[in-house]
Design an enzyme around this catalytic site. Structure first.
Site, PDB file in Angstrom:
ATOM      1  N   CYS A  78       8.367  -2.130  -4.292  1.00 50.41           N
ATOM      2  CA  CYS A  78       8.274  -2.165  -2.828  1.00 50.41           C
ATOM      3  C   CYS A  78       9.190  -3.241  -2.230  1.00 50.41           C
ATOM      4  O   CYS A  78      10.402  -3.094  -2.303  1.00 50.41           O
ATOM      5  CB  CYS A  78       6.815  -2.300  -2.417  1.00 50.41           C
ATOM      6  SG  CYS A  78       6.529  -1.715  -0.754  1.00 50.41           S
ATOM      7  N   HIS A 171       3.410   0.897  -5.537  1.00 52.46           N
ATOM      8  CA  HIS A 171       2.783  -0.281  -6.159  1.00 52.46           C
ATOM      9  C   HIS A 171       1.981   0.073  -7.415  1.00 52.46           C
ATOM     10  O   HIS A 171       0.748   0.170  -7.343  1.00 52.46           O
ATOM     11  CB  HIS A 171       1.798  -0.912  -5.157  1.00 52.46           C
ATOM     12  CG  HIS A 171       2.428  -1.590  -3.998  1.00 52.46           C
ATOM     13  ND1 HIS A 171       2.734  -2.930  -3.999  1.00 52.46           N
ATOM     14  CD2 HIS A 171       2.802  -1.114  -2.792  1.00 52.46           C
ATOM     15  CE1 HIS A 171       3.274  -3.262  -2.839  1.00 52.46           C
ATOM     16  NE2 HIS A 171       3.324  -2.179  -2.081  1.00 52.46           N
ATOM     17  N   GLU A 173       1.061  -1.798  -9.624  1.00 49.24           N
ATOM     18  CA  GLU A 173       0.150  -2.911  -9.965  1.00 49.24           C
ATOM     19  C   GLU A 173      -1.191  -2.785  -9.224  1.00 49.24           C
ATOM     20  O   GLU A 173      -2.126  -3.524  -9.513  1.00 49.24           O
ATOM     21  CB  GLU A 173       0.821  -4.264  -9.664  1.00 49.24           C
ATOM     22  CG  GLU A 173       0.893  -4.685  -8.204  1.00 49.24           C
ATOM     23  CD  GLU A 173       1.972  -3.961  -7.395  1.00 49.24           C
ATOM     24  OE1 GLU A 173       2.570  -2.975  -7.888  1.00 49.24           O
ATOM     25  OE2 GLU A 173       2.209  -4.374  -6.241  1.00 49.24           O
TER      26      GLU A 173
HETATM   27  N1  GLN Z   1       7.571  -3.559   4.520  1.00 46.60           N
HETATM   28  C1  GLN Z   1       7.800  -4.592   3.539  1.00 46.60           C
HETATM   29  C2  GLN Z   1       9.231  -5.114   3.618  1.00 46.60           C
HETATM   30  O1  GLN Z   1      10.003  -4.623   4.357  1.00 46.60           O
HETATM   31  C3  GLN Z   1       7.506  -4.070   2.140  1.00 46.60           C
HETATM   32  C4  GLN Z   1       6.049  -3.706   2.019  1.00 46.60           C
HETATM   33  C5  GLN Z   1       5.467  -3.876   0.646  1.00 46.60           C
HETATM   34  O2  GLN Z   1       6.029  -4.549  -0.214  1.00 46.60           O
HETATM   35  N2  GLN Z   1       4.289  -3.329   0.472  1.00 46.60           N
HETATM   36  O3  GLN Z   1       9.570  -6.037   2.965  1.00 46.60           O
END
Ligand code: GLN
Length: 191
Positions: A78, A171, A173
């Site tokens: 992410c 994710h 995790e």
């Molecule tokens: N929206 C976040 C970003 O731009 C990422 C979100 C996440 O890691 N769950 O960094």
């Protein structure tokens, strides 16, 4: 085998728990010297702009680039994926080593978080992987040498690998399914 998890902010504890449950030595990384003897690094979810700000402040950007260049397996989930990307269409500090164009917060407000079962052929045993997306980024395009690992039904790329670099929009995790972590660790062992 020693794996570092970038612990500036975000979901680092969850990664560490999964690694330790598999008897892998896992440490929280906040300082450049903690990167020195790692066999691999995980960059968790969180807020990529915060990662950028703190990583610059702590002098972590160049050492993390060097780790990637040295061929050590590095996996971004992410916000971690955003942090690894070469191009995100806006100016913010990045490690910027993976040949992908990433779009932040790509799923809009209505579906800003969702869960979906994905078919990820690289995982063993092959069975749907329950993927959790939280204000997730997507991979808009990949360069040569980047292997796509998972797509949504509409073709949106949500996981990819380029040599030692691994990136997921979602994710792993936050689930009890350790297959993605096993996949990463297999890569670490083979290097
Ligand atoms: N929206 C976040 C970003 O731009 C990422 C979100 C996440 O890691 N769950 O960094």
């Amino acid at each position: 085998m020693k794996i570092g998890v970038l612990a500036l902010q975000g979901a680092f504890i969850e990664h560490i728990k999964i690694l330790r449950a598999r008897d892998v030595e896992a440490i929280e990384v906040r300082k450049p010297e903690q990167l020195r003897d790692l066999d691999g690094l995980i960059i968790p979810g969180g807020e990529s702009t915060t990662f950028g700000k703190l990583a610059v402040e702590y002098g972590l950007i160049e050492p993390m680039r060097a780790l990637c260049a040295a061929g050590k397996p590095v996996w971004g989930t992410c916000a971690g994926m955003i942090f690894l990307a070469k191009e995100i269409g806006r100016a913010q500090p990045l490690i910027g080593v993976m040949d992908v164009t990433v779009k932040r917060n790509a799923f809009g407000r209505q579906v800003d978080s969702f869960e979906i079962d994905l078919d990820i052929p690289a995982l063993e045993p092959r069975a749907p992987f329950h993927a959790i997306f939280i204000r997730a980024p997507l991979i808009a395009s990949v360069g040569k040498g980047v292997e796509v690992l998972a797509k949504l039904d509409d073709g949106t790329i949500v996981a990819a690998r380029q040599g030692n670099l691994l990136a997921t929009s979602f994710h792993p995790e936050l689930t009890n399914d350790a297959r993605f972590h096993k996949f990463f660790l297999k890569n670490v062992k083979s290097r």
